[in-house]
Design an enzyme around this catalytic site. Structure first.
Site, PDB file in Angstrom:
ATOM      1  N   CYS A   1     -50.829  24.130 -30.356  1.00  0.00           N
ATOM      2  CA  CYS A   1     -51.583  25.248 -29.804  1.00  0.00           C
ATOM      3  C   CYS A   1     -52.549  24.659 -28.797  1.00  0.00           C
ATOM      4  O   CYS A   1     -52.691  23.445 -28.707  1.00  0.00           O
ATOM      5  CB  CYS A   1     -52.394  25.942 -30.906  1.00  0.00           C
ATOM      6  SG  CYS A   1     -51.385  26.482 -32.292  1.00  0.00           S
TER       7      CYS A   1
ATOM      8  N   ARG B   1     -48.870  24.987 -24.168  1.00  0.00           N
ATOM      9  CA  ARG B   1     -48.876  24.464 -25.536  1.00  0.00           C
ATOM     10  C   ARG B   1     -48.531  25.522 -26.578  1.00  0.00           C
ATOM     11  O   ARG B   1     -48.295  25.205 -27.742  1.00  0.00           O
ATOM     12  CB  ARG B   1     -50.259  23.902 -25.868  1.00  0.00           C
ATOM     13  CG  ARG B   1     -50.695  22.789 -24.967  1.00  0.00           C
ATOM     14  CD  ARG B   1     -52.078  22.322 -25.340  1.00  0.00           C
ATOM     15  NE  ARG B   1     -52.074  21.722 -26.655  1.00  0.00           N
ATOM     16  CZ  ARG B   1     -51.798  20.451 -26.903  1.00  0.00           C
ATOM     17  NH1 ARG B   1     -51.526  19.650 -25.904  1.00  0.00           N
ATOM     18  NH2 ARG B   1     -51.805  19.985 -28.126  1.00  0.00           N
TER      19      ARG B   1
ATOM     20  N   TRP C   1     -49.017  28.680 -30.945  1.00  0.00           N
ATOM     21  CA  TRP C   1     -47.580  28.488 -31.140  1.00  0.00           C
ATOM     22  C   TRP C   1     -47.417  28.488 -32.659  1.00  0.00           C
ATOM     23  O   TRP C   1     -47.834  27.560 -33.339  1.00  0.00           O
ATOM     24  CB  TRP C   1     -47.133  27.164 -30.539  1.00  0.00           C
ATOM     25  CG  TRP C   1     -45.655  26.939 -30.547  1.00  0.00           C
ATOM     26  CD1 TRP C   1     -44.748  27.392 -29.635  1.00  0.00           C
ATOM     27  CD2 TRP C   1     -44.913  26.183 -31.504  1.00  0.00           C
ATOM     28  NE1 TRP C   1     -43.485  26.961 -29.969  1.00  0.00           N
ATOM     29  CE2 TRP C   1     -43.553  26.224 -31.108  1.00  0.00           C
ATOM     30  CE3 TRP C   1     -45.250  25.470 -32.662  1.00  0.00           C
ATOM     31  CZ2 TRP C   1     -42.544  25.578 -31.817  1.00  0.00           C
ATOM     32  CZ3 TRP C   1     -44.231  24.830 -33.371  1.00  0.00           C
ATOM     33  CH2 TRP C   1     -42.899  24.889 -32.944  1.00  0.00           C
TER      34      TRP C   1
ATOM     35  N   ASN D   1     -55.733  23.446 -33.998  1.00  0.00           N
ATOM     36  CA  ASN D   1     -54.382  23.027 -33.621  1.00  0.00           C
ATOM     37  C   ASN D   1     -53.986  21.941 -34.607  1.00  0.00           C
ATOM     38  O   ASN D   1     -54.726  20.981 -34.795  1.00  0.00           O
ATOM     39  CB  ASN D   1     -54.421  22.471 -32.182  1.00  0.00           C
ATOM     40  CG  ASN D   1     -53.124  21.793 -31.801  1.00  0.00           C
ATOM     41  OD1 ASN D   1     -52.064  22.192 -32.247  1.00  0.00           O
ATOM     42  ND2 ASN D   1     -53.216  20.775 -30.966  1.00  0.00           N
ATOM     43  N   GLY D   2     -52.829  22.106 -35.247  1.00  0.00           N
ATOM     44  CA  GLY D   2     -52.389  21.113 -36.233  1.00  0.00           C
ATOM     45  C   GLY D   2     -51.874  21.828 -37.466  1.00  0.00           C
ATOM     46  O   GLY D   2     -51.596  23.034 -37.424  1.00  0.00           O
TER      47      GLY D   2
ATOM     48  N   GLU E   1     -30.089  13.302 -20.280  1.00  0.00           N
ATOM     49  CA  GLU E   1     -31.311  13.906 -19.743  1.00  0.00           C
ATOM     50  C   GLU E   1     -30.981  15.131 -18.878  1.00  0.00           C
ATOM     51  O   GLU E   1     -31.662  16.156 -18.955  1.00  0.00           O
ATOM     52  CB  GLU E   1     -32.088  12.839 -18.952  1.00  0.00           C
ATOM     53  CG  GLU E   1     -33.341  13.313 -18.249  1.00  0.00           C
ATOM     54  CD  GLU E   1     -34.422  13.895 -19.154  1.00  0.00           C
ATOM     55  OE1 GLU E   1     -34.298  13.842 -20.388  1.00  0.00           O
ATOM     56  OE2 GLU E   1     -35.382  14.455 -18.601  1.00  0.00           O
TER      57      GLU E   1
ATOM     58  N   LYS F   1     -32.310  18.850 -19.663  1.00  0.00           N
ATOM     59  CA  LYS F   1     -33.091  19.638 -18.693  1.00  0.00           C
ATOM     60  C   LYS F   1     -32.476  21.026 -18.541  1.00  0.00           C
ATOM     61  O   LYS F   1     -33.166  22.036 -18.548  1.00  0.00           O
ATOM     62  CB  LYS F   1     -33.129  18.969 -17.306  1.00  0.00           C
ATOM     63  CG  LYS F   1     -34.001  17.765 -17.147  1.00  0.00           C
ATOM     64  CD  LYS F   1     -35.481  18.022 -17.167  1.00  0.00           C
ATOM     65  CE  LYS F   1     -36.054  17.951 -18.549  1.00  0.00           C
ATOM     66  NZ  LYS F   1     -36.498  16.696 -19.075  1.00  0.00           N
TER      67      LYS F   1
ATOM     68  N   GLU G   1     -32.999  23.251 -21.722  1.00  0.00           N
ATOM     69  CA  GLU G   1     -34.342  23.726 -22.049  1.00  0.00           C
ATOM     70  C   GLU G   1     -34.888  24.735 -21.058  1.00  0.00           C
ATOM     71  O   GLU G   1     -35.599  25.650 -21.449  1.00  0.00           O
ATOM     72  CB  GLU G   1     -35.324  22.576 -22.293  1.00  0.00           C
ATOM     73  CG  GLU G   1     -35.598  21.700 -21.133  1.00  0.00           C
ATOM     74  CD  GLU G   1     -36.509  20.532 -21.484  1.00  0.00           C
ATOM     75  OE1 GLU G   1     -37.320  20.638 -22.400  1.00  0.00           O
ATOM     76  OE2 GLU G   1     -36.404  19.500 -20.790  1.00  0.00           O
TER      77      GLU G   1
ATOM     78  N   HIS H   1     -12.184  11.695 -26.132  1.00  0.00           N
ATOM     79  CA  HIS H   1     -12.160  11.692 -27.596  1.00  0.00           C
ATOM     80  C   HIS H   1     -12.636  13.017 -28.173  1.00  0.00           C
ATOM     81  O   HIS H   1     -13.104  13.054 -29.307  1.00  0.00           O
ATOM     82  CB  HIS H   1     -13.004  10.525 -28.123  1.00  0.00           C
ATOM     83  CG  HIS H   1     -12.501   9.207 -27.652  1.00  0.00           C
ATOM     84  ND1 HIS H   1     -11.454   8.539 -28.262  1.00  0.00           N
ATOM     85  CD2 HIS H   1     -12.851   8.457 -26.585  1.00  0.00           C
ATOM     86  CE1 HIS H   1     -11.208   7.419 -27.595  1.00  0.00           C
ATOM     87  NE2 HIS H   1     -12.047   7.352 -26.574  1.00  0.00           N
TER      88      HIS H   1
ATOM     89  N   LYS I   1     -45.285  21.922 -24.933  1.00  0.00           N
ATOM     90  CA  LYS I   1     -45.330  20.643 -24.215  1.00  0.00           C
ATOM     91  C   LYS I   1     -45.498  19.453 -25.148  1.00  0.00           C
ATOM     92  O   LYS I   1     -44.817  18.459 -25.004  1.00  0.00           O
ATOM     93  CB  LYS I   1     -46.465  20.688 -23.190  1.00  0.00           C
ATOM     94  CG  LYS I   1     -46.579  19.455 -22.326  1.00  0.00           C
ATOM     95  CD  LYS I   1     -45.507  19.424 -21.262  1.00  0.00           C
ATOM     96  CE  LYS I   1     -45.561  18.173 -20.410  1.00  0.00           C
ATOM     97  NZ  LYS I   1     -44.237  17.879 -19.836  1.00  0.00           N
TER      98      LYS I   1
END
Ligand code: F6R
Length: 609
Positions: free
Chosen positions: A2, A27, A73, A99-100, A481, A485, A488, A504, A604
């Site tokens: 958050c 966040r 969040w 936050n946590g 990567e 990208k 997301e 395979h 983030k």
């Protein structure tokens, strides 16, 4: 996961809290709230993004010169108005933002309910307000906060205000980020530095299990026992413009375009007279470098992909056995670490809970550790023996771009340092490596000029639902990567694979609806093999987009679209090849109208496990 901002001073708190909070919205963005001290404490909060909350409530009536703000969040408790922060005690006099995760919150809540505390949310945070209320029966405000925190297990970045002590804002942290900003017109707290750049460049880093009591012009820091701690005020040279969009439609695009500058800054002062100079940053003597037998690199997400590129460089050039581990896996098994292992933790934010915990695990095993990080004073830089900073500047877009390429630059510099110390490369080779990376910023700028062609691919393929990214060697992590990208920011499904592994299994997916992105910079060992793989995709009707080295005449004959990158050393090609993939993901997401800087469900810094 958050965002927190707090202010106490002589100015009007709400506009500053609002501005700071907006820059922290990456966040968490499922609800937002404010608390302002003014003859009591007024709390306003609701679900939705900050701008939705602003539309629902006339927040401008919040007047006062001290307060807290929070964007959420959700972790404990669904997305409802009552679960939104700030939270208050029974009397509405003690107000907290957090936050946590409070791990023992259910036991604490039960105990408090037995003492007749009435709860109005399902969150873990609310117990803190009631615990402080309980302790305030017998002690002053800040002592009550410290006593309450002694009972709490878990992670927290906390801002607390109390109607009975309107001249104080108490902050605390443990394993969640929180910085103090020292302004000319008051004191601030925030989850990150960019939130406060408009108001100050002077910051104080709070350490784990420390509390700070802020007054209008004062800062006092102590441990949970109340023992005073000395602190240093650090000046940060990031400007406010660095943390703003600067005319770009999204932060992600701005940050992609900032990469030439970010690499230049990351190299600045670290290449002198044919040597890599890290001063005391890495905290390793030449003897210790020679003694390294193994390297373990840990990280999550994009930083984990950077670690894979690092493995390739360390093994190929410095000839050091290197393993890469997801931080979340490393911390929960019993890794075998030899005495002379160097553990490198990579993290843009320096606050990713799993990476911080994995690094601490490694430290317990008694080995040397280095952090590669973008945020000064963050948790991993404090936990590691040495810290090398990527000089990317604030990265605001949730999808990591410039942080990734600057991580690669630091890994490359470490490779040169290790190769030189261990004499695995001769002077000529070292010189070529240094010349190579010096050219990268200009070469990146020329890759950015390919944007029109990439936009064209995005236009053609943004309605597809799946795609495959294939690469080999140092560019296999770039395939991962590129796929990450795309997933997301556009929510389009994408997989990254080593190109030869396609046969395979994934080849079964290929048909005329499947774009396949080949990351195929020239390499003497695998180029002909990649050409073969492209043929295999084409034979099954797949659409081929290739990233190739300028001058390659074979790939354009076979691929539907070719994006060229300048010629460079093979180990450096990943730094250039990733840029078209970042742009492709960006443009596809933009055409689909996605919320690019704040993709759904993401935040983030993942400061929870
Ligand atoms: C992807 C992304 C994430 C982060 C990951 C680790 O674009 O941003 O995968 O790379 O959450 O974050 P840091 O590097 O801050 O530890």
């Amino acid at each position: 996961m958050c965002g927190i901002v707090g202010y106490i001073g002589n100015g009007e708190a709400y506009p500053m809290l609002l501005k700071g909070l907006k820059s922290l919205e990456y966040r968490g963005y499922d609800s937002a709230g404010f608390a302002i001290v003014n003859k009591g404490i007024a709390i306003e909060k609701d679900i939705g993004r900050i701008e939705d909350v602003e539309k629902k409530i006339d927040l401008s009536m919040l007047k006062g010169s001290a307060g807290l703000a929070h964007c959420r969040w959700a972790t404990h408790g669904s997305v409802t108005k009552s679960n939104a922060h700030p939270h208050a005690d029974c009397s509405n006099k003690i107000v907290v933002v957090h936050n946590g995760i409070i791990e023992n919150y259910s036991q604490l809540k039960e105990k408090l309910m037995q003492k007749n505390h009435a709860f109005s949310s399902e969150t873990d945070t609310e117990v803190i307000a009631h615990l402080i209320e309980e302790y305030m029966k017998n002690s002053g405000f800040e002592e009550a906060v410290r006593n309450a925190l002694k009972e709490v297990n878990g992670s927290y970045a906390l801002g607390v205000i109390c109607a009975d002590e309107p001249d104080k804002l108490v902050a605390a942290r443990n394993e969640s980020p929180l910085i103090i900003g020292k302004g000319s017109n008051g004191m601030f707290i925030a989850s990150d530095i960019p939130a406060l750049l408009e108001y100050t460049n002077s910051f104080v880093y709070l350490h784990d299990r420390e509390t700070a009591v802020l007054g209008k012009g004062s800062i006092a820091i102590s441990d949970l026992e109340g023992a005073k701690k000395n602190f240093k005020v650090s000046r940060i040279n990031w400007s406010r413009e660095d943390a703003e969009k600067g005319g770009y439609k999204h932060f992600m695009l701005k940050e992609i375009y900032e990469q030439p500058r970010a690499i230049t800054e990351t190299l600045n002062g670290r290449l002198k007279n044919g040597n890599v100079i890290f001063e005391e940053e890495i905290n390793l003597s030449d003897k210790e470098i020679l003694e390294i037998e193994d390297v373990k690199i840990i990280g999550c997400g994009t930083s984990w992909h950077a670690a894979l590129v690092g493995k390739f460089m360390f093994e190929e050039l410095a000839k050091i056995t290197t393993e890469v581990e997801y931080a979340s896996e490393f911390r929960y098994r019993n890794p075998i670490i030899k005495k002379n292992t160097l553990v490198i933790a990579i993290s843009q934010s320096g606050e990713t809970a799993d990476t911080v915990a994995a690094l601490k695990e490694a430290k317990k095993l008694g080995v040397k550790t280095i952090a590669i990080c973008n945020v000064r004073g963050s948790s991993i830089t404090r936990a590691a023996d040495g810290a090398v900073y990527t000089m990317a500047g604030p990265e605001i877009g949730v999808a990591s771009t410039k942080a990734f390429t600057t991580q690669l630059a630091v890994l490359y510099l470490l490779t040169i340092l290790f190769s030189k110390a261990r004499k695995t490369l001769n002077d000529r080779q070292i010189k070529d490596m240094i010349d190579g990376i010096r050219k990268i910023p200009l070469q990146m700028a020329s890759v950015l000029n390919e944007d029109m062609e990439i936009m064209n691919c995005a236009e053609l393929y943004h309605k597809k639902t799946n795609s495959l990214y294939l690469g080999r060697g140092v560019n296999f992590p770039i395939a991962l990567e590129g796929a990450l990208k795309l997933k997301e920011v556009s929510y389009m499904h994408a997989e990254g694979y080593p190109a030869a592994e396609m046969k395979h299994g994934p080849i079964a997916l290929i048909d005329e609806n499947m774009p396949v992105v080949f990351i195929a910079p020239h390499d003497i060992y695998t180029h002909s093999k990649i050409l073969g793989n492209i043929e295999e995709v084409k034979a099954r009707g797949g659409i081929v987009i290739a990233i190739a080295t300028e001058g390659d005449s074979e790939i354009p004959k076979k691929a539907g679209h070719t994006i060229f990158i300048p010629k460079t050393l093979y180990t450096l090609s990943s730094m250039l090849a990733v840029i078209p993939l970042q742009l492709l993901a960006y443009h596809i997401a933009d055409k689909l109208g996605r919320d690019i800087d704040k993709p759904r469900n993401l935040a983030k810094s993942v400061v929870v496990e």
